[in-house]
Design a protein around this motif. Structure first.
Motif, short mmCIF file in Angstrom:
data_model
loop_
_atom_site.label_atom_id
_atom_site.label_comp_id
_atom_site.label_asym_id
_atom_site.label_seq_id
_atom_site.Cartn_x
_atom_site.Cartn_y
_atom_site.Cartn_z
N PHE A 182 0.84 -1.21 0.00
CA PHE A 182 0.00 0.00 0.00
C PHE A 182 0.86 1.25 0.00
N LEU A 183 1.92 1.25 0.82
CA LEU A 183 2.81 2.40 0.90
C LEU A 183 3.44 2.69 -0.47
N LEU A 184 3.96 1.65 -1.10
CA LEU A 184 4.64 1.84 -2.38
C LEU A 184 3.65 2.20 -3.49
N SER A 185 2.48 1.59 -3.46
CA SER A 185 1.46 1.90 -4.47
C SER A 185 1.01 3.35 -4.37
N SER A 186 0.95 3.88 -3.14
CA SER A 186 0.52 5.27 -2.94
C SER A 186 1.54 6.25 -3.54
N LEU A 187 2.76 5.76 -3.78
CA LEU A 187 3.80 6.59 -4.37
C LEU A 187 3.94 6.35 -5.86
N GLY A 188 2.99 5.60 -6.42
CA GLY A 188 3.00 5.36 -7.86
C GLY A 188 3.82 4.19 -8.31
N LEU A 189 4.25 3.35 -7.37
CA LEU A 189 5.05 2.18 -7.71
C LEU A 189 4.15 0.96 -7.87
N GLU A 190 4.41 0.15 -8.88
CA GLU A 190 3.63 -1.06 -9.10
C GLU A 190 4.24 -2.20 -8.30
N THR A 191 3.41 -2.89 -7.52
CA THR A 191 3.91 -3.97 -6.67
C THR A 191 3.18 -5.28 -6.93
N ARG A 192 3.85 -6.37 -6.56
CA ARG A 192 3.24 -7.69 -6.56
C ARG A 192 3.66 -8.39 -5.29
N GLY A 193 2.67 -8.92 -4.56
CA GLY A 193 2.96 -9.59 -3.31
C GLY A 193 3.13 -11.09 -3.48
N HIS A 194 4.03 -11.67 -2.73
CA HIS A 194 4.27 -13.11 -2.76
C HIS A 194 4.38 -13.60 -1.32
N ALA A 195 3.60 -14.63 -0.98
CA ALA A 195 3.57 -15.14 0.38
C ALA A 195 4.75 -16.05 0.70
N SER A 196 5.52 -16.42 -0.32
CA SER A 196 6.66 -17.29 -0.10
C SER A 196 7.69 -17.10 -1.20
N ALA A 197 8.90 -17.59 -0.93
CA ALA A 197 9.94 -17.52 -1.94
C ALA A 197 9.56 -18.38 -3.15
N ALA A 198 8.94 -19.52 -2.88
CA ALA A 198 8.54 -20.42 -3.96
C ALA A 198 7.53 -19.74 -4.88
#
Length: 205
Positions: free
Chosen positions: A22-38
């Motif tokens: 949320f923090l990064l998205s609010s600054l205009g950065l595109e993010t993708r979340g991953h719950a694990s390294a795999a």
């Protein structure tokens, strides 16, 4: 601010993962979340500009093990490590394994964003270098077998007369092959040709 870049956030803590996203998205950065390294490794496109933010302590493959795996894969994306249980030896190991930086929770948001922007700039630079190398490799692949022999001889510092004697062909034929090599590689001089061949992965002999 990121444009064509993706920041991958790897953390088994959903709240931490989504909060950072949320923090990064609010600054205009595109993010993708991953719950694990795999999960990251299963969905990562290394050709897309970006960087990886990885928590150190995760079930299964840890952040440090992920860092090692990315190194084995020659992944060009910069990695920033984040942990709530960091210590000096762990940070040293992470940096030696190729991490760009090491942040301890709670993370200073602005300091992290600054490093992320530096990581994205590095990623873009690596991507451009990769494209240039691919183009050079393609040019090298277009050389005929004889042109490649002449190119390697030039790389070894051999003169045209020496190349002709080495290959058992006429000086005129060597000159013609050398002209073709220069033309295909886009080289303006022998020194330029050597630089391009080395950049394409040919070692100087």
């Amino acid at each position: 601010m990121s444009g064509d870049a993706i920041i991958h956030i790897v953390d088994d803590d959903r709240a931490a993962r989504e909060g950072l996203g949320f923090l990064l998205s609010s600054l205009g950065l595109e993010t993708r979340g991953h719950a694990s390294a795999a999960d990251l490794l299963g969905h990562l496109d290394e050709q897309v500009v970006g960087c990886i933010l990885a928590d150190v302590r995760m079930p299964g493959m840890t952040g440090l093990e992920l860092l090692d795996e990315l190194g084995r894969r020659d992944c060009p994306l910069p990695v920033i490590m984040i942990t709530g249980h960091g210590d000096v030896p762990m940070a040293v190991r992470a940096m030696r394994a190729g991490a760009m930086d090491f942040f301890q929770k709670p993370v200073n948001g602005m300091a992290l964003v600054e490093r992320i922007n530096e990581a994205l700039a590095l990623s873009r630079e690596r991507a451009a270098t990769g494209r240039e190398r691919a183009q050079l490799v393609s040019r090298v692949a277009s050389l005929t077998a004889r042109e490649a022999e002449v190119a390697r001889a030039v790389l070894a510092g051999r003169q045209n007369k020496q190349i002709a004697a080495d290959l058992g062909i006429s000086l005129k034929t060597v000159e013609n092959h050398r002209h073709n090599v220069m033309d295909k590689m886009g080289a303006g001089s022998a020194a330029d040709l050597v630089r391009l061949l080395v950049a394409a992965g040919w070692a100087e002999t």
